[in-house]
Design a protein around this motif. Structure first.
Motif, PDB file in Angstrom:
ATOM      1  N   ASP A 119       0.915  -1.467   0.103  1.00 28.46           N
ATOM      2  CA  ASP A 119      -0.161   0.215   0.148  1.00 28.46           C
ATOM      3  C   ASP A 119       0.726   1.156  -0.104  1.00 28.46           C
ATOM      4  OD1 ASP A 119      -2.219   1.181  -0.032  1.00 28.46           O
ATOM      5  OD2 ASP A 119      -2.631   1.421   2.081  1.00 28.46           O
ATOM      6  N   MET A 120       1.638   1.191  -0.849  1.00 34.04           N
ATOM      7  CA  MET A 120       2.758   1.916  -0.396  1.00 34.04           C
ATOM      8  C   MET A 120       3.222   2.492  -2.363  1.00 34.04           C
ATOM      9  SD  MET A 120       6.632   3.476   0.936  1.00 34.04           S
ATOM     10  CE  MET A 120       5.236   4.292   2.704  1.00 34.04           C
ATOM     11  N   SER A 121       3.179   3.765  -2.854  1.00 35.47           N
ATOM     12  CA  SER A 121       3.752   3.994  -4.460  1.00 35.47           C
ATOM     13  C   SER A 121       5.041   5.208  -4.023  1.00 35.47           C
ATOM     14  CB  SER A 121       3.308   4.957  -5.160  1.00 35.47           C
ATOM     15  OG  SER A 121       3.228   6.247  -4.564  1.00 35.47           O
ATOM     16  N   LEU A 122       5.586   4.544  -4.673  1.00 35.53           N
ATOM     17  CA  LEU A 122       7.183   5.256  -5.305  1.00 35.53           C
ATOM     18  C   LEU A 122       7.099   6.937  -5.056  1.00 35.53           C
ATOM     19  CD1 LEU A 122      10.541   5.030  -5.444  1.00 35.53           C
ATOM     20  CD2 LEU A 122       9.390   6.383  -7.767  1.00 35.53           C
ATOM     21  N   GLN A 123       5.934   7.477  -5.329  1.00 39.14           N
ATOM     22  CA  GLN A 123       5.437   8.725  -4.778  1.00 39.14           C
ATOM     23  C   GLN A 123       5.920   8.486  -3.257  1.00 39.14           C
ATOM     24  OE1 GLN A 123       3.384  11.753  -7.812  1.00 39.14           O
ATOM     25  NE2 GLN A 123       1.626  11.344  -6.096  1.00 39.14           N
ATOM     26  N   ASP A 124       4.561   8.111  -2.620  1.00 37.17           N
ATOM     27  CA  ASP A 124       4.475   7.995  -1.633  1.00 37.17           C
ATOM     28  C   ASP A 124       5.482   8.013  -1.088  1.00 37.17           C
ATOM     29  OD1 ASP A 124       2.020   7.894  -2.140  1.00 37.17           O
ATOM     30  OD2 ASP A 124       1.248   5.690  -1.592  1.00 37.17           O
ATOM     31  N   PHE A 125       6.661   6.894  -1.434  1.00 34.99           N
ATOM     32  CA  PHE A 125       7.759   6.892  -1.031  1.00 34.99           C
ATOM     33  C   PHE A 125       8.475   8.374  -0.661  1.00 34.99           C
ATOM     34  CE2 PHE A 125      12.293   5.664  -1.148  1.00 34.99           C
ATOM     35  CZ  PHE A 125      12.566   5.103   0.278  1.00 34.99           C
ATOM     36  N   VAL A 126       8.879   8.652  -1.589  1.00 36.70           N
ATOM     37  CA  VAL A 126       9.821  10.285  -1.555  1.00 36.70           C
ATOM     38  C   VAL A 126       9.457  11.411  -1.522  1.00 36.70           C
ATOM     39  CG1 VAL A 126      11.218   8.321  -3.336  1.00 36.70           C
ATOM     40  CG2 VAL A 126       9.174  10.431  -4.114  1.00 36.70           C
ATOM     41  N   GLY A 127       8.233  11.485  -0.995  1.00 33.91           N
ATOM     42  CA  GLY A 127       7.010  12.171  -0.593  1.00 33.91           C
ATOM     43  C   GLY A 127       6.450  13.297  -1.507  1.00 33.91           C
ATOM     44  N   GLY A 128       5.953  12.520  -2.754  1.00 34.89           N
ATOM     45  CA  GLY A 128       5.451  13.402  -3.796  1.00 34.89           C
ATOM     46  C   GLY A 128       6.286  13.751  -4.956  1.00 34.89           C
ATOM     47  N   PRO A 129       5.227  14.464  -6.130  1.00 33.53           N
ATOM     48  CA  PRO A 129       5.907  14.325  -6.600  1.00 33.53           C
ATOM     49  C   PRO A 129       7.127  15.118  -6.785  1.00 33.53           C
ATOM     50  CG  PRO A 129       3.962  15.034  -7.067  1.00 33.53           C
ATOM     51  CD  PRO A 129       4.371  15.190  -5.344  1.00 33.53           C
ATOM     52  N   GLN A 130       8.725  14.944  -7.885  1.00 37.22           N
ATOM     53  CA  GLN A 130      10.160  15.418  -7.888  1.00 37.22           C
ATOM     54  C   GLN A 130      10.690  16.595  -8.367  1.00 37.22           C
ATOM     55  OE1 GLN A 130      11.756  14.171  -4.778  1.00 37.22           O
ATOM     56  NE2 GLN A 130       9.721  13.502  -4.054  1.00 37.22           N
ATOM     57  N   PRO A 131      11.078  17.813  -8.433  1.00 37.76           N
ATOM     58  CA  PRO A 131      11.180  18.700  -9.166  1.00 37.76           C
ATOM     59  C   PRO A 131      11.898  17.962 -10.944  1.00 37.76           C
ATOM     60  CG  PRO A 131      12.681  18.891  -7.181  1.00 37.76           C
ATOM     61  CD  PRO A 131      12.007  17.642  -6.671  1.00 37.76           C
ATOM     62  N   THR A 132      12.758  16.602 -10.727  1.00 39.92           N
ATOM     63  CA  THR A 132      13.601  16.336 -11.936  1.00 39.92           C
ATOM     64  C   THR A 132      11.950  15.579 -12.446  1.00 39.92           C
ATOM     65  OG1 THR A 132      13.241  14.106 -10.062  1.00 39.92           O
ATOM     66  CG2 THR A 132      15.119  16.346 -10.761  1.00 39.92           C
ATOM     67  N   TRP A 133      10.803  15.313 -12.040  1.00 44.80           N
ATOM     68  CA  TRP A 133       9.607  14.386 -13.298  1.00 44.80           C
ATOM     69  C   TRP A 133       9.051  15.268 -13.782  1.00 44.80           C
ATOM     70  CZ3 TRP A 133       6.821  10.874  -8.794  1.00 44.80           C
ATOM     71  CH2 TRP A 133       8.336  10.100  -7.931  1.00 44.80           C
ATOM     72  N   ILE A 134       9.512  15.032 -15.228  1.00 46.83           N
ATOM     73  CA  ILE A 134       8.489  16.562 -16.104  1.00 46.83           C
ATOM     74  C   ILE A 134       7.382  15.303 -16.458  1.00 46.83           C
ATOM     75  CG2 ILE A 134       9.139  17.533 -17.658  1.00 46.83           C
ATOM     76  CD1 ILE A 134      10.464  18.292 -14.939  1.00 46.83           C
ATOM     77  N   VAL A 135       6.486  15.577 -16.803  1.00 44.78           N
ATOM     78  CA  VAL A 135       5.287  15.099 -17.561  1.00 44.78           C
ATOM     79  C   VAL A 135       5.047  15.333 -18.875  1.00 44.78           C
ATOM     80  CG1 VAL A 135       3.049  14.695 -17.615  1.00 44.78           C
ATOM     81  CG2 VAL A 135       4.418  14.225 -14.868  1.00 44.78           C
ATOM     82  N   ASP A 136       5.725  15.137 -20.386  1.00 43.61           N
ATOM     83  CA  ASP A 136       5.322  15.246 -21.183  1.00 43.61           C
ATOM     84  C   ASP A 136       4.527  15.762 -21.538  1.00 43.61           C
ATOM     85  OD1 ASP A 136       4.670  12.928 -22.367  1.00 43.61           O
ATOM     86  OD2 ASP A 136       6.669  12.015 -23.239  1.00 43.61           O
ATOM     87  N   ASP A 137       3.882  15.536 -23.167  1.00 41.76           N
ATOM     88  CA  ASP A 137       2.728  16.028 -23.601  1.00 41.76           C
ATOM     89  C   ASP A 137       1.575  14.120 -23.417  1.00 41.76           C
ATOM     90  OD1 ASP A 137       2.866  18.505 -23.912  1.00 41.76           O
ATOM     91  OD2 ASP A 137       3.470  18.009 -25.784  1.00 41.76           O
ATOM     92  N   ASP A 138       2.170  13.631 -23.652  1.00 39.33           N
ATOM     93  CA  ASP A 138       1.504  12.069 -23.668  1.00 39.33           C
ATOM     94  C   ASP A 138       1.623  11.263 -22.048  1.00 39.33           C
ATOM     95  OD1 ASP A 138       2.262  12.176 -26.487  1.00 39.33           O
ATOM     96  OD2 ASP A 138       3.812  11.416 -26.451  1.00 39.33           O
ATOM     97  N   GLY A 139       1.851  12.107 -21.440  1.00 36.33           N
ATOM     98  CA  GLY A 139       1.505  11.838 -20.284  1.00 36.33           C
ATOM     99  C   GLY A 139       2.720  10.450 -19.337  1.00 36.33           C
ATOM    100  N   ASN A 140       3.874  10.583 -19.844  1.00 33.05           N
ATOM    101  CA  ASN A 140       4.632   9.979 -19.756  1.00 33.05           C
ATOM    102  C   ASN A 140       5.662  11.412 -19.054  1.00 33.05           C
ATOM    103  OD1 ASN A 140       4.666   6.943 -20.095  1.00 33.05           O
ATOM    104  ND2 ASN A 140       4.966   7.756 -22.376  1.00 33.05           N
ATOM    105  N   LEU A 141       6.750  10.365 -18.321  1.00 37.49           N
ATOM    106  CA  LEU A 141       7.968  11.239 -17.297  1.00 37.49           C
ATOM    107  C   LEU A 141       8.739  10.892 -18.203  1.00 37.49           C
ATOM    108  CD1 LEU A 141       7.183   9.803 -13.562  1.00 37.49           C
ATOM    109  CD2 LEU A 141       6.716  11.991 -14.650  1.00 37.49           C
ATOM    110  N   ILE A 142       9.821  12.577 -18.172  1.00 35.77           N
ATOM    111  CA  ILE A 142      11.055  12.102 -18.543  1.00 35.77           C
ATOM    112  C   ILE A 142      12.152  12.641 -17.093  1.00 35.77           C
ATOM    113  CG2 ILE A 142      10.404  12.430 -21.058  1.00 35.77           C
ATOM    114  CD1 ILE A 142      10.643  15.873 -20.384  1.00 35.77           C
TER     115      ILE A 142
END
Length: 251
Positions: A119-142
């Motif tokens: 019952d934990m996601s990576l986002q949960d573990f690291v404390g929320g969305p990270q500034p290094t995660w950029i969501v592109d127009d297709d909904g993928n992370l770069i």
């Protein structure tokens, strides 16, 4: 040597060829090696929508090997530790033996990997969305920043360039879906701590190992002076880690 398959699960943005050097060492020694391409890391459009789409191919690959008469050792790198640990419900050796089967998953091995409870996601573990995660127009992370500095800072520069060019975008959902199982609570584990890691710093690796022990896991650690990608620059050390992990499980 007993029949054994090592199932390799790669990290975010990467692909199965990340393990080629280690597999080239192990296969001539009689180890069967299987890699699992994870859809979330393929840059697919539309991207995957949950962790289930990575769990399914891992579980399928493991079951194929078990049904063929091979015990399985899992090797997970980086983010691959999350789907790998979630895909193995009911596949431990004791559970399989109790069900009249002869094979099972005998060991979890992690290399600079994320190991999470249920019952934990990576986002949960690291404390929320990270500034290094950029969501592109297709909904993928770069990944913002230079991968050479994050993933490959101790890898040969030419090889680092080659791997940087191979990276694909990663499904956002794979980072936000919560786990439903934690195989490391039932299966003995070995963790290779990469002490110079900039992607998953050693302090976080140690925190996860501590949490595993607090939860009652049977986990041992090995430490290596390397960054995030020892499969590329120290394949002999990774191969030795895996051979030793199997030898311990056979005692």
């Amino acid at each position: 040597m007993a029949y054994l398959t090592i199932v390799f699960c790669h990290g975010a943005w990467h692909n199965v060829h990340f393990f080629d050097k280690v597999i080239a060492i192990l296969e001539p020694l009689g180890y069967r090696c299987v890699t699992v391409p994870l859809p979330s890391a393929s840059g697919r459009v539309p991207p995957t929508t949950s962790l289930d789409e990575d769990i399914a191919p891992i579980r399928s690959a493991v079951l194929k090997e078990l049904d063929a008469g091979h015990d399985v050792l899992i090797n997970a790198h980086s983010w691959g530790g999350i789907p790998a640990s979630t895909a193995l419900e009911g596949l431990t050796k004791p559970e399989r033996l109790a069900d009249g089967k002869t094979t099972g998953v005998i060991k979890m091995t992690y290399v600079a990997a994320f190991v999470l409870p249920e019952d934990m996601s990576l986002q949960d573990f690291v404390g929320g969305p990270q500034p290094t995660w950029i969501v592109d127009d297709d909904g993928n992370l770069i990944h913002k920043g230079d991968p050479r500095d994050i993933f490959y800072h101790d890898v040969d520069p030419k090889e680092a360039d080659e791997w940087t060019a191979k990276l694909k975008s990663q499904s956002l959902a794979s980072f936000t879906t919560k786990t439903t199982s934690a195989a490391w609570k039932k299966i003995p584990a070995e963790y290779l701590v990469c002490e110079n890691d900039r992607a998953v710093p050693a302090v976080f690796q140690d925190i996860m190992i501590g949490k595993m022990k607090e939860a009652g896991a049977d986990v041992s650690t090995t430490r290596l002076s390397t960054a995030h990608s020892p499969y590329l620059n120290k394949p002999d050390a990774v191969a030795d880690f895996l051979k030793t992990s199997f030898a311990k499980s056979s005692q």
